[in-house]
Design a protein around this motif. Structure first.
Motif, mmCIF file in Angstrom:
data_model
loop_
_atom_site.group_PDB
_atom_site.id
_atom_site.type_symbol
_atom_site.label_atom_id
_atom_site.label_comp_id
_atom_site.label_asym_id
_atom_site.label_seq_id
_atom_site.Cartn_x
_atom_site.Cartn_y
_atom_site.Cartn_z
ATOM 1 N N VAL A 278 -5.491 -9.136 -3.579
ATOM 2 C CA VAL A 278 -5.376 -10.573 -3.014
ATOM 3 C C VAL A 278 -4.783 -10.990 -3.578
ATOM 4 O O VAL A 278 -4.881 -11.920 -4.810
ATOM 5 C CB VAL A 278 -5.905 -10.806 -2.117
ATOM 6 N N LEU A 279 -2.754 -11.519 -4.362
ATOM 7 C CA LEU A 279 -2.733 -12.147 -5.365
ATOM 8 C C LEU A 279 -1.892 -13.522 -4.248
ATOM 9 O O LEU A 279 -1.221 -13.394 -4.714
ATOM 10 C CB LEU A 279 -1.804 -11.224 -6.003
ATOM 11 N N ASP A 280 -3.339 -14.413 -4.323
ATOM 12 C CA ASP A 280 -2.397 -15.918 -4.281
ATOM 13 C C ASP A 280 -1.456 -16.264 -5.208
ATOM 14 O O ASP A 280 -1.140 -17.001 -4.719
ATOM 15 C CB ASP A 280 -3.890 -16.563 -3.895
ATOM 16 N N ALA A 286 6.404 -8.566 0.230
ATOM 17 C CA ALA A 286 6.685 -7.171 -0.026
ATOM 18 C C ALA A 286 8.117 -6.371 -0.142
ATOM 19 O O ALA A 286 8.515 -5.577 -0.228
ATOM 20 C CB ALA A 286 6.052 -5.764 1.489
ATOM 21 N N ASP A 287 8.971 -6.449 0.557
ATOM 22 C CA ASP A 287 10.387 -6.713 0.501
ATOM 23 C C ASP A 287 10.522 -6.986 -0.990
ATOM 24 O O ASP A 287 11.830 -6.199 -1.645
ATOM 25 C CB ASP A 287 11.465 -8.143 1.556
ATOM 26 N N ASP A 288 10.435 -7.891 -1.519
ATOM 27 C CA ASP A 288 11.203 -7.455 -3.004
ATOM 28 C C ASP A 288 10.352 -6.873 -3.584
ATOM 29 O O ASP A 288 11.225 -6.009 -4.327
ATOM 30 C CB ASP A 288 10.567 -8.856 -3.897
ATOM 31 N N ALA A 419 1.725 -0.613 -5.110
ATOM 32 C CA ALA A 419 1.517 1.010 -4.581
ATOM 33 C C ALA A 419 1.509 0.370 -2.306
ATOM 34 O O ALA A 419 1.928 1.237 -1.969
ATOM 35 C CB ALA A 419 1.263 1.679 -4.997
ATOM 36 N N GLU A 420 0.724 -0.421 -2.550
ATOM 37 C CA GLU A 420 0.417 -0.224 -0.745
ATOM 38 C C GLU A 420 1.459 -1.280 -0.269
ATOM 39 O O GLU A 420 1.338 -0.241 0.709
ATOM 40 C CB GLU A 420 -1.424 -1.556 -1.008
ATOM 41 N N LYS A 421 1.699 -2.409 -0.571
ATOM 42 C CA LYS A 421 3.292 -2.419 0.113
ATOM 43 C C LYS A 421 4.487 -1.566 0.184
ATOM 44 O O LYS A 421 5.357 -1.726 1.405
ATOM 45 C CB LYS A 421 3.728 -3.613 -1.206
ATOM 46 N N LEU A 422 4.247 -0.648 -0.859
ATOM 47 C CA LEU A 422 5.417 0.176 -0.510
ATOM 48 C C LEU A 422 5.057 1.994 -0.191
ATOM 49 O O LEU A 422 5.716 2.283 -0.341
ATOM 50 C CB LEU A 422 5.348 1.381 -2.249
#
Ligand code: G6P
Length: 608
Positions: A278-280, A286-288, A419-422
């Motif tokens: 979690v990078l608050d 995710a789109d970026d 990597a997770e977002k991708l």
């Protein structure tokens, strides 16, 4: 480079300033000085050499009485270390005394003009022009003079200024160089860094560029250049005072090496929740991430070496191309970057001039900038679109250890997050990677428990003239750091080479007894590196191998083997760097070097 302090209160200023400067010596230590206001005039004491020379010269400050003053510890840029070039610098009439951290870029033209107007210079520094400019512009109103001076000078500055017409106050101002204000009880402070004043207060103001501070014993006011008062938010530093003390260790470097498990926990734990990164702190969606065309990493010194690890890790895990460059090159290489590129800058201090300039270069070309920084509120943190702080606590030794390790941890968090977002990892791969990141502090602890082994090897090799570090891929990235660590504190020549590249020239330097430190931690390339070890052995090298517990064969080829725990391949740099830090430390210790303050260096490099 250079550290400044200032004090006004009820106590004698000089001992407080000298004590504060001792905490800032990591910023420069070739000369030091103080200026104290006393009964209508300003007394200055300064001396070439370490702070200790000034302490002795002033009888720990007793010979310079007064309850208001400023101080400076220097890393020479303009003019060699000497009594004359040491700060504070005084205007011709003696009315103004100035301490300065930064560079006045237009000082030559200013000096020429001031000389034409009859001002005489006694130093070779850029700072002396500031003292004379104050004198030139001063018409009885110090605030007016400050504004005129900062409008006239170009470059970076954190300034503390005493004026003998003002017995109850002094002023300070900054641009691009760090400066904080410490708020005490009937006493107030300025300093380049909180460590210098932590003993007296934890309440501080961070200053924006060109905010002007007027400090009195019983209050501090901050103004903008329109002379309007600025309401500042008070921050309370939550570090323990012991964080900036040696606490029984002979050197800060060893204390900081030992602090790595805690620093890693502090950096990692708050950012992993329910098995997810979690990078608050960042706003990258995710789109970026999906739209990122290319990632650039720009940094200097060890932070650059973190970037080299980052390239391997991010490319492997996210399949986004990554280019890593030393910041001093990045800014001048006309980088091909634009809106869809992400630039990651890495900096412990958050004030390294070249890294800051690289950041500005990237922003001016439309790229998004994410920084990994240790010092809260620093120039690089302030100028970035997103900041991820390493929670390493204050790092005092010039040779970085815990900052490097926590920067690496942040790179792993970023890689896992992206990597997770991708969608590049299966759930299991992701969960395993996260669990392995969380296990790092404990594994580092395990390595530190066996440091005697490294100490023994250092006692065998401290007389070497030259030491080579080799490895492939991530092991090569760590070799760079191991080699730098060794050379910067022990003054032994050292080079790091990609293991396969050695035979294209450098192997000619290997002769009987040359020490080669060979890193072979990864599974895939282990055998390849072992072949390179054999090549150097055949030419007389003595080899110290660094590998994981799962590789038994290293002992067959290397003369000495240091084993680290096994871990996820990508995370091995966090472990293999630890014995190399210890090796550098113990070699330097055997040689009797000044480990925390190596010659010619400074921790915070605010010049190009
Ligand atoms: C100096 C320090 C290094 C550090 C480099 C970059 O050379 O001695 O330890 O890696 O500056 O500093 P930064 O504060 O930007 O990480």
């Amino acid at each position: 480079m250079c550290g400044i302090v200032g004090y006004i209160g009820e106590n004698q200023a000089a001992p407080i300033l000298l004590e504060g400067l001792s905490k800032l010596e990591y910023r420069g230590y070739d000369s030091a000085g103080i200026a104290i206001f006393n009964e209508g005039h300003i007394d200055v004491a300064k001396a070439k050499g370490r702070l200790k020379v000034l302490v002795d010269k002033t009888n720990n400050g007793e010979s310079v009485p007064g309850t208001m003053g400023i101080g400076h510890t220097r890393w020479a840029t303009h003019g060699e270390p000497s009594d004359e070039n040491a700060h504070p610098h005084v205007s011709m009439s003696g009315r103004f005394a100035v301490v300065h951290n930064g560079i006045i870029e237009n000082y030559i033209s200013l000096k020429k003009r001031l000389t034409e107007k009859g001002f005489e210079f006694i130093s070779e520094t850029d700072t002396e022009v500031i003292a004379h400019l104050f004198e030139y512009y001063y018409k009885g109103d110090i605030m007016e003079a400050v504004i005129k001076v900062i409008n006239r000078v170009e470059g970076s500055y954190a300034l503390g200024v005493l004026c003998s017409d003002y017995p109850d106050s002094f002023v300070a101002v900054r641009k691009a160089s760090p400066l904080i204000v410490g708020l005490g009880d009937n006493e107030n402070f300025i300093a380049s860094d909180v460590t210098a004043i932590l003993k007296h207060t934890r309440d501080i103001y961070y200053l924006e560029d060109n905010e002007i501070v007027v400090l009195k014993k019983d209050g501090v006011k901050v103004y903008n250049t329109d002379r309007e008062e600025v309401k500042k938010e008070k921050f309370t530093v939550d570090w323990d005072v012991s964080a900036a003390e040696k606490g029984g260790y002979e050197h800060f470097m060893m204390k900081e090496i030992e602090e790595q498990p805690k620093a890693l926990r502090d950096t990692i734990s708050p950012r992993i929740k329910d098995g997810k990164v979690v990078l608050d702190d960042i706003s990258l969606t995710a789109d970026d991430i999906k739209n990122i065309n290319k990632i650039y990493i720009a940094a200097c010194g060890s932070a650059y070496h973190v970037g080299v690890v980052g390239k391997y890790v991010i490319e492997k895990m996210c399949r986004i191309p990554v280019e890593v460059q030393v910041a001093s090159e990045f800014r001048y290489c006309d980088p091909i970057i634009g809106e869809n590129d992400l630039v990651i800058v890495i900096s412990q201090s958050g004030e390294t001039a070249d890294t800051l300039a690289a950041l500005k270069e990237a922003k001016s070309r439309g790229a998004r900038v994410m920084s990994i920084v240790n010092v809260v509120g620093s120039a690089i943190a302030n100028a970035s679109d997103d900041v991820i702080y390493t929670w390493a606590g204050p790092e005092i030794a010039v040779a970085t250890t815990k900052a490097y390790s926590t920067q690496l941890a942040v790179i792993y968090l970023i890689a896992a997050y992206m990597a997770e977002k991708l969608g590049r990892l299966t759930d299991k791969e992701y969960a395993d990677f996260i669990a392995e990141i969380e296990a790092l502090p404990e594994k580092v602890e395990e390595i530190l428990k066996n440091k005697k082994e490294v100490q023994y090897l250092a006692s065998k090799f401290y007389n070497c003239h030259s030491i080579f570090f080799i490895g492939r891929n991530l092991d090569y990235a760590v070799s760079l750091e191991g080699s730098l660590k060794l050379k910067e504190i022990s003054y032994i020549h050292s080079e790091a080479y990609a293991a396969g590249e050695l035979k294209h020239g450098t192997i000619s330097l290997i002769e009987d007894g040359t020490l080669v430190v060979a890193l072979a931690t990864g599974r895939e390339l282990f055998d390849k590196t072992v072949s390179n070890v054999k090549e150097v052995k055949a030419r007389g090298a003595v080899v110290m191998g660094v590998t994981t517990k799962e590789h038994d064969h290293m002992g067959d080829v290397a003369d000495h083997v240091i084993k680290i725990p096994s871990a996820h391949e990508m995370l091995l740099p966090s472990l293999s760097v630890i014995p190399l830090q210890l090796f550098g430390y113990y070699v330097a210790s055997n040689k009797g070097c000044d480990i925390d303050k190596p010659r010619n260096l400074a921790k915070s490099v605010t010049v190009e």
